[in-house]
Motif scaffolding. Structure first.
Motif, PDB file in Angstrom:
ATOM      1  N   SER A  13      37.329  -2.525  16.667  1.00 48.14           N
ATOM      2  CA  SER A  13      36.903  -1.442  15.961  1.00 48.14           C
ATOM      3  C   SER A  13      37.571  -0.263  15.364  1.00 48.14           C
ATOM      4  O   SER A  13      37.353   0.667  14.712  1.00 48.14           O
ATOM      5  N   ARG A  32      39.327  -3.301  10.828  1.00 48.68           N
ATOM      6  CA  ARG A  32      38.002  -3.177  10.069  1.00 48.68           C
ATOM      7  C   ARG A  32      38.519  -3.247   8.405  1.00 48.68           C
ATOM      8  O   ARG A  32      37.928  -4.047   7.796  1.00 48.68           O
ATOM      9  N   ASP A  92      37.421   9.208  21.869  1.00 50.93           N
ATOM     10  CA  ASP A  92      36.809   8.872  23.183  1.00 50.93           C
ATOM     11  C   ASP A  92      37.088   7.196  23.376  1.00 50.93           C
ATOM     12  O   ASP A  92      37.586   6.879  24.463  1.00 50.93           O
ATOM     13  N   LYS A  93      36.875   6.293  22.251  1.00 47.77           N
ATOM     14  CA  LYS A  93      37.041   5.011  22.333  1.00 47.77           C
ATOM     15  C   LYS A  93      38.568   4.943  22.660  1.00 47.77           C
ATOM     16  O   LYS A  93      39.041   4.077  23.746  1.00 47.77           O
ATOM     17  N   ASN A 123      39.132   5.568  26.214  1.00 48.89           N
ATOM     18  CA  ASN A 123      38.591   4.655  27.042  1.00 48.89           C
ATOM     19  C   ASN A 123      39.327   3.184  27.311  1.00 48.89           C
ATOM     20  O   ASN A 123      39.453   2.347  28.198  1.00 48.89           O
ATOM     21  N   GLN A 124      39.555   2.671  25.840  1.00 48.47           N
ATOM     22  CA  GLN A 124      40.273   1.457  25.831  1.00 48.47           C
ATOM     23  C   GLN A 124      41.537   1.505  26.653  1.00 48.47           C
ATOM     24  O   GLN A 124      42.093   0.575  27.223  1.00 48.47           O
ATOM     25  N   GLN A 152      27.577  -4.837  12.305  1.00 55.82           N
ATOM     26  CA  GLN A 152      28.885  -5.023  13.081  1.00 55.82           C
ATOM     27  C   GLN A 152      29.758  -4.042  13.593  1.00 55.82           C
ATOM     28  O   GLN A 152      30.137  -3.944  14.717  1.00 55.82           O
ATOM     29  N   GLU A 153      29.894  -2.969  12.550  1.00 55.40           N
ATOM     30  CA  GLU A 153      30.546  -1.782  12.735  1.00 55.40           C
ATOM     31  C   GLU A 153      30.168  -1.028  13.884  1.00 55.40           C
ATOM     32  O   GLU A 153      31.081  -0.582  14.712  1.00 55.40           O
ATOM     33  N   GLU A 200      30.834  -2.777  17.114  1.00 59.37           N
ATOM     34  CA  GLU A 200      32.180  -2.618  17.685  1.00 59.37           C
ATOM     35  C   GLU A 200      32.464  -1.118  18.179  1.00 59.37           C
ATOM     36  O   GLU A 200      33.017  -1.060  19.284  1.00 59.37           O
ATOM     37  N   ASP A 201      31.917  -0.426  17.442  1.00 62.39           N
ATOM     38  CA  ASP A 201      31.934   1.235  18.034  1.00 62.39           C
ATOM     39  C   ASP A 201      31.433   1.314  19.586  1.00 62.39           C
ATOM     40  O   ASP A 201      31.931   1.825  20.250  1.00 62.39           O
ATOM     41  N   LEU A 203      30.743  -1.006  21.770  1.00 58.32           N
ATOM     42  CA  LEU A 203      31.616  -1.618  22.903  1.00 58.32           C
ATOM     43  C   LEU A 203      33.022  -0.693  23.201  1.00 58.32           C
ATOM     44  O   LEU A 203      33.182  -0.586  24.086  1.00 58.32           O
ATOM     45  N   ALA A 204      33.572  -0.213  22.197  1.00 61.06           N
ATOM     46  CA  ALA A 204      34.888   0.434  22.201  1.00 61.06           C
ATOM     47  C   ALA A 204      34.391   1.823  22.949  1.00 61.06           C
ATOM     48  O   ALA A 204      35.382   2.071  23.868  1.00 61.06           O
ATOM     49  N   ARG A 205      33.273   2.491  22.804  1.00 60.37           N
ATOM     50  CA  ARG A 205      33.127   3.541  23.236  1.00 60.37           C
ATOM     51  C   ARG A 205      32.849   3.375  24.791  1.00 60.37           C
ATOM     52  O   ARG A 205      32.936   4.385  25.775  1.00 60.37           O
ATOM     53  N   LEU A 206      32.140   2.247  25.197  1.00 65.65           N
ATOM     54  CA  LEU A 206      31.942   2.017  26.561  1.00 65.65           C
ATOM     55  C   LEU A 206      33.168   1.840  27.287  1.00 65.65           C
ATOM     56  O   LEU A 206      32.954   1.521  28.505  1.00 65.65           O
TER      57      LEU A 206
END
Lengths: 448, 424
Positions: A306, A311, A373-374, A377-378, B51-52, B55-56, B58-61
């Motif tokens: 992401s 991207r 945030d992403k 979290n990652q 898709q965008e 992916e966002d 997933l990453a935020r989780l």
């Protein structure tokens, strides 16, 4: 873990040799449930203990504060060659015994060398711990260096160099990048060494290196996993307590790298099917307060599918097969490395323009709240994964102790990421990701 | 119930997996790469989410997701921060049972797969491994590459991928595995809420014919310019999963080339310094899979290294393993076995393998006993029965002009074939 004073009194009872007496230094919280205990033996050996009974295994790491930064031109690669030689014979064990005893006990024994450190480690069933302690203490003091072993290991390392550098386009490009991005600092030469230097090492070079850097005062032992603390410390005391306290000579401080004032561009032509770009921006040291913000910037740009650049390059524009970025985790300032693996026929100039555009955008607008945030979290997920096994925990502790001078700081780093703001990222990107601070290697396709 | 749970509160993360008994062996001839392309297309996200945005989310989780396709399985794996387990599980279910399978994504994926085939040419180890399986198994499905080749990819359309999905995945059997910071009860409740009713997994008995070794010793040189070092793989057929000789052969192979202390590593690296690594590996599947040695010697002594390995192989097959070597290998396998189960996710994988790949449960539950009871005679008989030192495939990635003559002179070589490294 028992009360430290009672434990230390018990261990030191009747021990007269100063080198073998324990000093308790402190306990550090290690996450919510574990405790990292720091002790020092009289001869200067630092020992960090982390009891974690989640699996019947133990990990034993020995980190020496010596790496390629301690070499000099003409002797590059010595720290790495030496890592290989440490698996050779000692005064107490013939050649081959070390590996045989370790493997017989079910232990995985290996080692790694980089710019700032050399690390030896074993992951083993918990019952093997006394053996690990005995063999590691033995080779810290009793290594025997002879011509046949040095000759054979030089050949192995020469082959390793061919594998990782000479026949590997990425390895070759990285060597070129560091050689040109640094003009004065020892980070400019490769840890594996030049072929010419590898071929020319003598037994005497190796003996001198051993005497200089392999001593308890230059090492940290980390034990993590399922073990009895008192028994482990008693074994360490027994096997390391007799080692001399002689501290290794402090190596000269590496020359400070001058600030780069203009972009450096190099070309590497190789038999490769696709062109690639490797870019290195001068970056701060691992412990620098700016580094967490740059790590977040790296996540925003390169972190997973992401991320902005994945991207842009791999999905929307389809100019690259993959992109990746990383910041060298060095004691002194290193590089923010970026790789772009172009697709066949895609011009590198277009890719560079796209990269510059995104970096400018991040410097100007910063990450949005969702990206922050992403990224956090990652990073948290990666951090937790790195802590899954006893070996993972020992590695993190040893690394932070050696590079950041605090084995317990591993959790502070996660907290530091959480404190990074969008403005911090903007500031860090503006300060470090400037064109004038970068070195670029263009990997071009050699015509068949 | 085909839901497997391995709870562990060691860390606040959870690993999830939906495992399907379908893999590249289901690729129709001429469409090699279809199973993998379909799996990767599913990974582009569920219906209703671009898709965008997928992916966002997933990453935020704090989650990662992958689809891994092998010869006999497709495994959709995810890992997530504990606090976000439920939304991730729902998303995972949507990826498997409501994938978007968009034509625009497919076109991009196909171009990406073609680009990956080109980029793979940089990796000599992969080139050697792919060529070895093709040369060893020939036209047999075990010789196919997961990612296909340029021609086979060109023949695959979005319609093929949709049909493959409908036939093998949408209504096919599946297993669910969850490990980490979660209880059994919670998993069962979440699975019941978000996944279709669990269908029993049929045993994966992909109907492939028996593999056959080509007679004699055959050399294939993967010709690549400017190689100072070579990748050398020498091998033959190994064993089937349900072969009674599997464990004796496993122990014997470990004694020969499975450790740093074994004769293969000691003779190649320890004594001569000819290669950074020198190991032998035993693979097994429903039919006999490969057994092989791999080394990476410099070009100037690559053929000498091959000759040494052939000599060691003959001595191993003909002379067998000594009692002390056998005992050492058994100790090594038993003592190091704790690292196959030191995390919840590894324990889960072992349980899923049993169900998915038709591995006898005793191989996991009684591993130590099966290793310990192998006798020297059984080990040596298994080696002689399964490992041929006559029928061998020898693959070397090298600059052909540097090595061809010396490889022709290796004992017993019947043919030498030179293939360009970029023949895709």
């Amino acid at each position: 873990m028992g009360a430290p004073k009672v434990l230390i009194d018990r261990l030191n009872r009747g021990v007269r040799k100063r080198n073998a007496r324990w000093t308790f230094v402190r306990d550090h919280a290690f996450g919510d449930a574990l405790k990292l205990r720091r002790l020092r033996l009289g001869n200067g050996l630092t020992v960090l203990l982390l009891v974690d009974r989640s699996a019947p295994t133990v990990s034993y790491h020995t980190w020496f504060r010596v790496g390629s930064r301690n070499e000099r031109p003409g002797k590059t690669g010595l720290a790495h060659l030496f890592e290989h030689l440490m698996f050779s014979e000692t005064r107490n064990h013939p050649h081959g015994d070390f590996d045989r005893l370790m493997e017989g006990a079910g232990a995985e024994a290996n080692a790694a060398t980089w710019t700032d450190w050399t690390c030896y480690y074993e992951n083993a069933p918990r019952d093997a711990l006394p053996l690990l302690i005995e063999l590691e203490a033995d080779r810290m003091a009793n290594l025997v260096l002879r011509v046949p072993q040095v000759t054979s290991e030089k050949e192995v390392v020469a082959n390793e160099r061919k594998l990782r550098v000479d026949d590997d386009v990425e390895g070759k490009a990285l060597e070129m990048l560091y050689d040109n991005a640094f003009r004065r600092h020892p980070y400019r030469w490769p840890t594996i060494g030049s072929m010419q230097d590898i071929r020319s090492f003598t037994v005497r070079d190796c003996q001198e290196f051993y005497r200089t850097y392999y001593a308890p005062g230059n090492a940290t032992v980390v034990i993590a996993g399922d073990f009895n603390e008192q028994k482990a410390l008693s074994h360490v005391q027994k096997h390391y307590g007799g080692l001399s306290a002689s501290r290794p000579a402090k190596p000269p401080t590496p020359a400070k790298e001058p600030s780069q004032r203009g972009e450096r561009v190099l070309q590497l032509t190789a038999p490769t099917p696709t062109e690639k770009l490797l870019i290195g921006y001068q970056a701060p040291s691992f412990s620098d307060p700016d580094t967490p913000a740059l790590v977040i910037a790296n996540e925003v740009l390169f972190g997973g599918t992401s991320s902005r650049l994945h991207r842009l390059f791999c999905v929307d524009q389809e100019v690259a097969l993959s992109v990746r970025g990383s910041i060298s985790p060095f004691i002194d300032p290193g590089l923010f490395e970026m790789w772009i693996f172009l697709r066949e026929g895609k011009p590198k100039e277009d890719a560079l323009a796209l990269l510059d555009g995104e970096i400018d955008r991040l410097a100007c607008d910063g990450p949005n709240p969702s990206e922050l945030d992403k990224a956090i979290n990652q990073l948290e997920l990666s951090f937790l994964h790195s802590m899954e096994t006893a070996g993972g925990k020992a590695e993190q502790i040893g690394f932070y102790e050696t590079v950041a001078s605090d084995g317990a700081a591993v959790f502070d780093r996660l907290a530091a990421y959480r404190n990074v703001s969008a403005d911090d990222v903007k500031r860090a990107v503006s300060k470090y990701l400037r064109r004038s601070r970068r070195t670029r290697v263009e990997i071009l396709r050699k015509a068949p | 119930m085909n839901v497997f749970v391995e709870p562990s509160d060691a860390l606040p993360i959870v690993d999830l997996e939906i495992a399907l008994p379908v893999g590249s062996l289901q690729d129709p001839a001429g469409q090699e790469g279809l199973a993998q392309l379909t799996g990767h297309l599913m990974r582009r996200g569920p219906r209703g989410l671009s898709q965008e945005r997928f992916e966002d989310r997933l990453a935020r989780l704090g989650a990662r997701m992958s689809v891994e396709v092998s010869m006999r399985s497709t495994r959709v794996r995810a890992t997530v921060l504990r606090r976000n387990l439920e939304p991730l599980l729902a998303l995972l279910g949507d990826v498997v049972w409501h994938p978007a399978l968009r034509g625009s994504d497919f076109s991009k994926l196909k171009r990406r797969a073609e680009a990956a085939l080109t980029a793979r040419l940089d990796d000599d180890q992969v080139l050697g491994a792919v060529c070895f399986r093709e040369a060893l198994f020939g036209e047999h499905p075990y010789g196919r590459t997961l990612s296909g080749h340029t021609d086979s990819l060109a023949r695959i359309s979005i319609q093929h991928a949709k049909e493959f999905y409908a036939r093998n995945i949408a209504r096919g059997a599946f297993l669910v595995g969850v490990s980490g910071d979660v209880s059994e009860a919670e998993v069962h409740s979440l699975v019941a809420s978000h996944f279709p009713k669990v269908r029993r997994s049929r045993r994966n008995t992909s109907d492939v014919p028996a593999t056959r070794a080509r007679r004699g010793r055959h050399v294939v040189i993967v010709d690549k310019p400017e190689r100072t070092q070579t990748q050398l793989i020498i091998g033959t057929l190994g064993a089937r999963t349900r072969d009674r000789k599997l464990f004796p052969l496993l122990v014997s192979n470990t004694a020969f080339g499975g450790t740093f202390s074994g004769p293969l590593m000691q003779q190649v690296r320890g004594v001569r310094g000819w290669s950074y690594g020198a190991y032998s590996r035993l693979l097994h599947s429903t039919q006999r899979d490969a057994w092989y040695m791999s080394t990476a010697p410099a070009a100037e002594y690559s053929a000498d290294c091959a000759a040494l390995q052939l000599d060691l192989l003959e001595r191993w097959v003909d002379g067998g393993t000594k009692q002390t070597e056998l005992r050492f290998a058994q100790r090594y396998l038993i003592n190091s076995h704790c690292f196959d189960r030191d995390t919840a996710s590894k324990r889960l994988e072992a349980r899923l393998d049993v169900e998915l790949l038709d591995i006898p449960r005793s191989y996991v539950d009684k591993y130590d006993q099966l290793v310990a009871r192998v006798t020297r005679q059984e080990a040596n008989n298994a080696t002689r029965a399964r490992i041929s030192d006559k029928d061998l495939t020898i693959v070397v990635v090298a600059t052909a002009s540097d090595v061809a003559t010396s490889f022709e002179r290796l004992p017993g070589v019947k043919s030498v074939e030179i293939v360009p490294f970029d023949r895709n």
